[in-house]
Scaffold this motif. Structure first.
Motif, PDB file in Angstrom:
ATOM      1  N   GLN A 264       9.510  39.639  -0.225  1.00  0.00           N
ATOM      2  CA  GLN A 264       9.147  41.105   0.139  1.00  0.00           C
ATOM      3  C   GLN A 264       7.775  41.307   0.811  1.00  0.00           C
ATOM      4  OE1 GLN A 264       7.409  43.475  -1.405  1.00  0.00           O
ATOM      5  NE2 GLN A 264       6.890  42.393  -3.320  1.00  0.00           N
ATOM      6  N   VAL A 265       6.748  40.438   0.097  1.00  0.00           N
ATOM      7  CA  VAL A 265       5.263  40.716   0.471  1.00  0.00           C
ATOM      8  C   VAL A 265       5.300  40.359   1.896  1.00  0.00           C
ATOM      9  CG1 VAL A 265       3.127  39.776   0.081  1.00  0.00           C
ATOM     10  CG2 VAL A 265       4.482  40.021  -1.822  1.00  0.00           C
ATOM     11  N   ARG A 266       6.052  39.034   2.304  1.00  0.00           N
ATOM     12  CA  ARG A 266       5.939  38.634   3.639  1.00  0.00           C
ATOM     13  C   ARG A 266       6.410  39.571   4.805  1.00  0.00           C
ATOM     14  NH1 ARG A 266       4.872  35.013   0.408  1.00  0.00           N
ATOM     15  NH2 ARG A 266       3.382  33.238   0.758  1.00  0.00           N
ATOM     16  N   LEU A 267       7.837  40.068   4.254  1.00  0.00           N
ATOM     17  CA  LEU A 267       8.564  40.850   5.107  1.00  0.00           C
ATOM     18  C   LEU A 267       7.588  42.313   5.350  1.00  0.00           C
ATOM     19  CD1 LEU A 267      12.138  40.532   4.057  1.00  0.00           C
ATOM     20  CD2 LEU A 267      11.010  39.792   6.252  1.00  0.00           C
ATOM     21  N   GLN A 268       6.977  42.508   4.321  1.00  0.00           N
ATOM     22  CA  GLN A 268       6.125  44.021   4.342  1.00  0.00           C
ATOM     23  C   GLN A 268       5.165  43.855   5.757  1.00  0.00           C
ATOM     24  OE1 GLN A 268       4.084  46.353   1.543  1.00  0.00           O
ATOM     25  NE2 GLN A 268       5.291  45.283  -0.046  1.00  0.00           N
ATOM     26  N   THR A 269       4.627  42.613   5.802  1.00  0.00           N
ATOM     27  CA  THR A 269       3.664  42.421   6.817  1.00  0.00           C
ATOM     28  C   THR A 269       4.236  42.403   8.181  1.00  0.00           C
ATOM     29  OG1 THR A 269       3.543  40.002   6.435  1.00  0.00           O
ATOM     30  CG2 THR A 269       1.881  41.189   5.195  1.00  0.00           C
ATOM     31  N   GLU A 270       5.278  41.750   8.240  1.00  0.00           N
ATOM     32  CA  GLU A 270       6.177  41.501   9.351  1.00  0.00           C
ATOM     33  C   GLU A 270       6.650  43.133  10.148  1.00  0.00           C
ATOM     34  OE1 GLU A 270       6.899  38.613  11.290  1.00  0.00           O
ATOM     35  OE2 GLU A 270       5.701  37.472   9.973  1.00  0.00           O
ATOM     36  N   VAL A 271       7.437  43.628   9.218  1.00  0.00           N
ATOM     37  CA  VAL A 271       8.138  44.836   9.779  1.00  0.00           C
ATOM     38  C   VAL A 271       7.514  46.204   8.795  1.00  0.00           C
ATOM     39  CG1 VAL A 271      10.131  43.882  10.598  1.00  0.00           C
ATOM     40  CG2 VAL A 271      10.035  44.262   8.088  1.00  0.00           C
ATOM     41  N   GLY A 272       6.338  46.081   8.358  1.00  0.00           N
ATOM     42  CA  GLY A 272       5.877  47.095   7.568  1.00  0.00           C
ATOM     43  C   GLY A 272       5.967  48.268   8.447  1.00  0.00           C
ATOM     44  N   ALA A 273       5.693  48.267   9.644  1.00  0.00           N
ATOM     45  CA  ALA A 273       5.361  49.607  10.364  1.00  0.00           C
ATOM     46  C   ALA A 273       6.745  50.298  10.512  1.00  0.00           C
ATOM     47  CB  ALA A 273       4.813  49.172  11.941  1.00  0.00           C
ATOM     48  N   LEU A 274       7.925  49.569  10.368  1.00  0.00           N
ATOM     49  CA  LEU A 274       9.205  50.198  10.757  1.00  0.00           C
ATOM     50  C   LEU A 274       9.838  50.892   9.283  1.00  0.00           C
ATOM     51  CD1 LEU A 274      10.980  47.492  12.849  1.00  0.00           C
ATOM     52  CD2 LEU A 274       9.823  49.593  13.657  1.00  0.00           C
ATOM     53  N   VAL A 275       9.384  50.149   8.063  1.00  0.00           N
ATOM     54  CA  VAL A 275      10.200  50.512   6.745  1.00  0.00           C
ATOM     55  C   VAL A 275       9.138  50.991   5.974  1.00  0.00           C
ATOM     56  CG1 VAL A 275      11.701  49.892   5.196  1.00  0.00           C
ATOM     57  CG2 VAL A 275      11.871  48.933   7.528  1.00  0.00           C
ATOM     58  N   PRO A 276       9.272  51.917   5.002  1.00  0.00           N
ATOM     59  CA  PRO A 276       8.341  52.221   4.119  1.00  0.00           C
ATOM     60  C   PRO A 276       7.847  50.826   3.170  1.00  0.00           C
ATOM     61  CG  PRO A 276       9.751  53.989   4.224  1.00  0.00           C
ATOM     62  CD  PRO A 276      10.417  52.626   5.035  1.00  0.00           C
ATOM     63  N   GLY A 277       6.742  50.745   2.584  1.00  0.00           N
ATOM     64  CA  GLY A 277       6.578  49.588   1.926  1.00  0.00           C
ATOM     65  C   GLY A 277       7.339  49.497   0.293  1.00  0.00           C
ATOM     66  N   GLN A 278       7.662  50.976  -0.065  1.00  0.00           N
ATOM     67  CA  GLN A 278       8.232  51.062  -1.272  1.00  0.00           C
ATOM     68  C   GLN A 278       9.410  50.169  -1.253  1.00  0.00           C
ATOM     69  OE1 GLN A 278       6.663  53.384   0.106  1.00  0.00           O
ATOM     70  NE2 GLN A 278       5.174  54.193  -1.361  1.00  0.00           N
ATOM     71  N   VAL A 279      10.083  50.202  -0.063  1.00  0.00           N
ATOM     72  CA  VAL A 279      11.670  49.742  -0.089  1.00  0.00           C
ATOM     73  C   VAL A 279      11.493  48.009  -0.360  1.00  0.00           C
ATOM     74  CG1 VAL A 279      13.355  49.098   1.583  1.00  0.00           C
ATOM     75  CG2 VAL A 279      12.597  51.314   1.782  1.00  0.00           C
ATOM     76  N   PHE A 280      10.299  47.539   0.181  1.00  0.00           N
ATOM     77  CA  PHE A 280      10.229  46.325  -0.040  1.00  0.00           C
ATOM     78  C   PHE A 280       9.808  45.919  -1.516  1.00  0.00           C
ATOM     79  CE2 PHE A 280       9.278  46.492   4.612  1.00  0.00           C
ATOM     80  CZ  PHE A 280      10.131  45.622   4.931  1.00  0.00           C
ATOM     81  N   LEU A 281       9.032  46.938  -2.082  1.00  0.00           N
ATOM     82  CA  LEU A 281       8.678  46.654  -3.430  1.00  0.00           C
ATOM     83  C   LEU A 281       9.947  46.580  -4.425  1.00  0.00           C
ATOM     84  CD1 LEU A 281       5.423  48.787  -3.884  1.00  0.00           C
ATOM     85  CD2 LEU A 281       5.778  46.263  -4.047  1.00  0.00           C
ATOM     86  N   MET A 282      10.937  47.647  -4.129  1.00  0.00           N
ATOM     87  CA  MET A 282      12.328  47.816  -4.878  1.00  0.00           C
ATOM     88  C   MET A 282      13.149  46.469  -4.497  1.00  0.00           C
ATOM     89  SD  MET A 282      13.885  51.783  -4.409  1.00  0.00           S
ATOM     90  CE  MET A 282      13.547  51.837  -2.613  1.00  0.00           C
TER      91      MET A 282
END
Lengths: 314, 505
Positions: A264-282
């Motif tokens: 999730q940390v890595r995906l956040q940097t990849e597509v973080g602009a499209l999806v809110p960061g909280q989704v990845f934290l969850m």
């Protein structure tokens, strides 16, 4: 899609997964040991905090790193003993006592930290465990960075998986622990002490949990701060069920969670602009719940889990 | 008996609060002897054996063990460890086995050094196998105990004691869970072991097996030893009188013409995961003025059958009719309305709400009746009055009608349930193991009430593991095995026992 594949084959991703999994491995093994003897230990979240604080403080006060690990284990054992006395000979509710121990251990840790350091704003640092960097092996492609550039505590966690498995399945002590978690009368009728076995298992399991906390302040980070345990203890309680009380599967579960978290940390940097960061934290938690739903249906509960036993009552 | 003494209990006494469980009980046991300890529930048999095994500390008295040379050695009291070391093995009614471990691990448990890093399983296995060969008691050693049959588990329990070199074996109601064949084979093994010098005390309240397999009989009543005799000289009526203190009033079953069907199950099928909750094409009819007995070893579908008839389980296929009317949606409410009175198997768990009062438990199935409630408010005076009347006519004894029902003894809880069921004048009474765990007096009372209901016109479906009970109460007998129900026409114990194991009768 290419990006995801790239992440999944990169050595840094797997190294991070194992690093994130390390405190969970200690925690799951500890919870597993307690529960195998029939005692649920919800004190785990607080015992993590106590281990993190005690280990860090010992080093900060001048002890060696391994001295700090020992102090952390002793702190865990101490809170485990409180839980064991309340729930085993006194037979109190394991849920209530466990949550009490979590609140107590967390608060005591913060209190001691604050009392020792009343006026610091940024937490003081210690010199933490370094990556082992085993010559030759650490130069291997892929395996080198993933396995052989971890700290000694990660190795200790992996050794503990094998050790706990061996003790539970290949020694008389382990057989007795499994028996007391299934039917305490079987142990009593053979002249062994139900209380002794359960208290021992809870104390040892709690010491293991505290090592998970110590990893946080002595390997993952180099300082103690409030809220740093951040639910890792609760994750371990769920992972024990996922693992169906088997050390090997416990390792697998911890690695799976570590991989989700690293991903999730890595995906956040990849597509973080499209999806809110909280989704990845969850994401790791949601995936854990899904994994749990699938695994828990076949889980093999210790039959006497949560059931107090009193001498002379059959 | 010329064999040397191995054990003597000397004037053992034990009180629990104001209750005297054992009052100066003395008992001798000789080498190679099978001693039966008889008595009603609460007579103090198990307490006595628990003192021998160190579970309880006697208030006064002592225990001597004799070595081969005949010298007496006092046993350290109150320590199971000391009893084990002295060669006393006890097999409890509720097995003390860890079901997640194999039989071999259960047997070895506690006799290996705990802190050693290795276990000598080969040596353990060799010793267990040689014991199995000598005693004739066999059990699969490498299967988790949870997957063994009840008979196999019991053999593991006995092997556990023999592995510890027991010279004296105590068996607490060993045949309560066995088929007649399994029981006979158990006693034959015991016979073989006693010829090797083992001494056995077994607790029982089944006169038949006591007379058939023991050498000597001791009878306890109210904590006092009231009689002791060689089995060869004993007669069953005399023993029964000794146990209860008077002749038991056995109600003879008067012949009666069965009436209209009150319960009919037509090809009822329940698919379950294990044998205990599976039914296969079960068809049965109970008529008015009739007791239909269902015999079988526990775990063969009895609970599934009872669950279907009481509305707790909906059948996957098949129909249930009560008094000629099919029940479309069987649930507990509908079954009670249709006139089915239920005496559940687990009276503590399913028969009462332990935390509620005796009076409340007596009306718990008809809380919606006018008279019990008005506009949703309970009529407490009527409930109390009902409880006072029923307590008197059914002789429910305890701390009073306002006390929590769980404080009653097992026998009195059963009387409470009987009162609740019979007062509703049901068409059908479903009695699932109604006398399990009750003493002779209380069991006779249950039988009398069931026959009384039959006379009044009710049908009774009696599910029991006690073949003697079925033979004495039932007009017709069916045997349940692995979810199948077969009618047997014979009244021969051997034949019915064979059917219970699944052999064609």
């Amino acid at each position: 899609m290419m990006d995801l594949l790239q992440i999944l084959v990169s050595d840094s991703f797997w190294a991070a997964s194992l690093r994130i999994a390390t405190p969970l491995i200690f925690g799951v093994l500890g919870a597993l040991l307690c529960e195998k003897s029939g005692v649920l230990n919800l004190g785990i979240e607080g015992i993590f905090a106590a281990g993190a604080m005690a280990g860090w403080m010992a080093v900060w006060l001048g002890a060696g790193l391994w001295g700090g690990v020992l102090v952390a284990a002793l702190a865990g054992a101490f809170f485990g003993l409180i839980h064991a006395i309340l729930t085993v000979p006194l037979g109190l509710s394991q849920h209530v006592s466990g949550l009490g121990v979590t609140l107590f251990a967390t608060s005591v840790s913060y209190f001691i930290y604050r009392t020792a350091l009343p006026n610091v704003t940024s937490p003081p640092r210690i010199e933490p465990f370094r990556a082992l960097d085993i010559p030759l092996l650490s130069d291997l492609p892929f395996l080198g960075p993933v396995l052989f550039q971890q700290t000694a505590l990660t190795w200790l966690a992996l050794i503990m998986v094998a050790l706990v498995w061996y003790v539970l399945n290949r020694t008389a002590l382990g057989i007795a622990i499994q028996a007391v978690g299934d039917n305490p009368d079987s142990v009593d009728a053979q002249g062994l002490s139900v209380y002794g076995l359960r208290i021992g298992a809870v104390v040892a399991g709690s010491a293991l949990m505290a090592l998970g906390g110590a990893f946080l302040t002595m390997s993952a980070f180099d300082a103690f701060f409030f809220g740093m345990v951040n639910g890792r203890g609760w994750i371990c309680i769920a992972l024990v069920i996922f693992a169906s009380w088997r050390p090997g599967k416990a390792l697998l579960g911890a690695l799976l969670f570590g991989a989700f978290d690293a991903l999730q940390v890595r995906l956040q940097t990849e597509v973080g602009a499209l999806v809110p960061g909280q989704v990845f934290l969850m994401a790791p938690y949601i995936l854990s719940i899904i994994a749990l739903v699938i695994a828990a249906r076949k889980a093999d509960y210790p039959r006497a889990l949560l059931t107090p036993w009193f001498k002379g009552q059959r | 008996m010329t064999a040397p003494l191995v054990l003597s209990l000397k004037a053992l006494s034990k009180r629990f609060g104001s209750v005297i469980a054992n009052d100066a009980v003395s008992l001798d046991l000789h080498r190679g002897e099978v001693l039966a300890l008889l008595g009603e529930n609460g007579a103090g048999k198990t307490t006595l054996m628990n003192m021998l095994f160190g579970h309880y500390m006697p208030d006064s008295g002592g225990i001597d063990l004799y070595d081969a040379a005949g010298n007496a050695h006092p046993l350290t009291l109150g320590h199971p460890q000391a009893a084990l070391a002295a060669g006393i093995g006890m097999v409890h009614q509720h097995f003390a086995l860890a079901e997640n471990l194999t039989a071999l691990d259960n047997i070895a448990l506690g006799s290996e050094p705990l802190l050693s890093l290795r276990r000598d399983r080969a040596r353990t296995r060799a010793k267990v196998e040689s014991i199995m060969q000598r005693s004739g008691l066999t059990a699969p050693l490498d299967t988790p105990v949870g997957r063994l049959s009840v008979g196999e588990r019991q053999r593991v329990e006995i092997l556990k004691a023999l592995y510890r070199d027991a010279r004296i074996l105590v068996l607490d109601e060993p045949t309560a869970v066995l088929t007649p064949q399994e029981a006979d084979s158990l006693f034959h093994s015991i016979g073989a072991m006693t010829r090797d010098g083992l001494s056995v005390i077994f607790i029982s309240h089944k006169l038949r097996e006591v007379l058939a397999f023991s050498h000597r009989i001791a009878v306890l009543r109210h904590g006092v030893k009231v009689g002791e005799m060689a089995t060869a000289e004993a007669d069953d009526r005399a023993i029964a009188r000794m146990m209860v203190g008077a002749d038991t009033p056995t109600t003879p079953r008067e012949p009666m013409q069965p009436g209209a069907p009150v319960l009919h199950l037509d090809k009822v099928t329940l698919t379950g995961t294990s044998a205990r909750d599976r039914l296969q094409d079960v068809t049965l009819t109970v008529h008015a003025h009739e007791v239909l007995g269902i015999a079988g070893v526990s775990g063969n579908g009895q609970s599934a059958l009872a669950g279907v008839i009481s509305g707790l389980r909906a059948p996957d296929r098949g129909t249930i009719s009560v008094a000629g009317t099919p029940i479309a949606h069987p649930d507990p409410r509908a079954m009670i309305r249709a006139g089915i009175g239920r005496i559940p198997e687990d009276r503590h768990h399913d028969g009462i709400v332990g935390a509620m009062s005796v009076a409340e438990n007596m009306v718990i199935e008809r809380l919606d009746e006018p008279g019990i409630q008005t506009n949703g408010l309970l009529n407490r005076e009527a409930i109390a009055e009902n409880a006072r009347t029923l307590s008197k006519s059914y002789d429910v004894r305890g701390p009073g009608i306002d006390a929590a029902a769980r404080l009653l003894s097992g026998g009195n809880i059963q009387k409470l349930i009987l009162a609740r069921v019979f007062e509703q004048d049901p068409n059908l009474i479903l009695a699932n193991q109604p006398t399990r765990g009750l003493d002779m007096g209380a069991a006779a009372e249950v039988g009398r009430r069931l026959l009384e209901a039959r006379k009044r016109g009710a049908g009774v479906l009696l599910i029991s593991e006690d073949l003697d009970e079925i033979l004495s109460l039932a007009d017709r007998i069916m045997v349940i095995h692995d979810g199948h129900l077969t009618e047997v026409t014979t009244r021969d114990r051997e034949q019915i026992g064979l059917a219970m194991t699944g052999e064609p009768a």
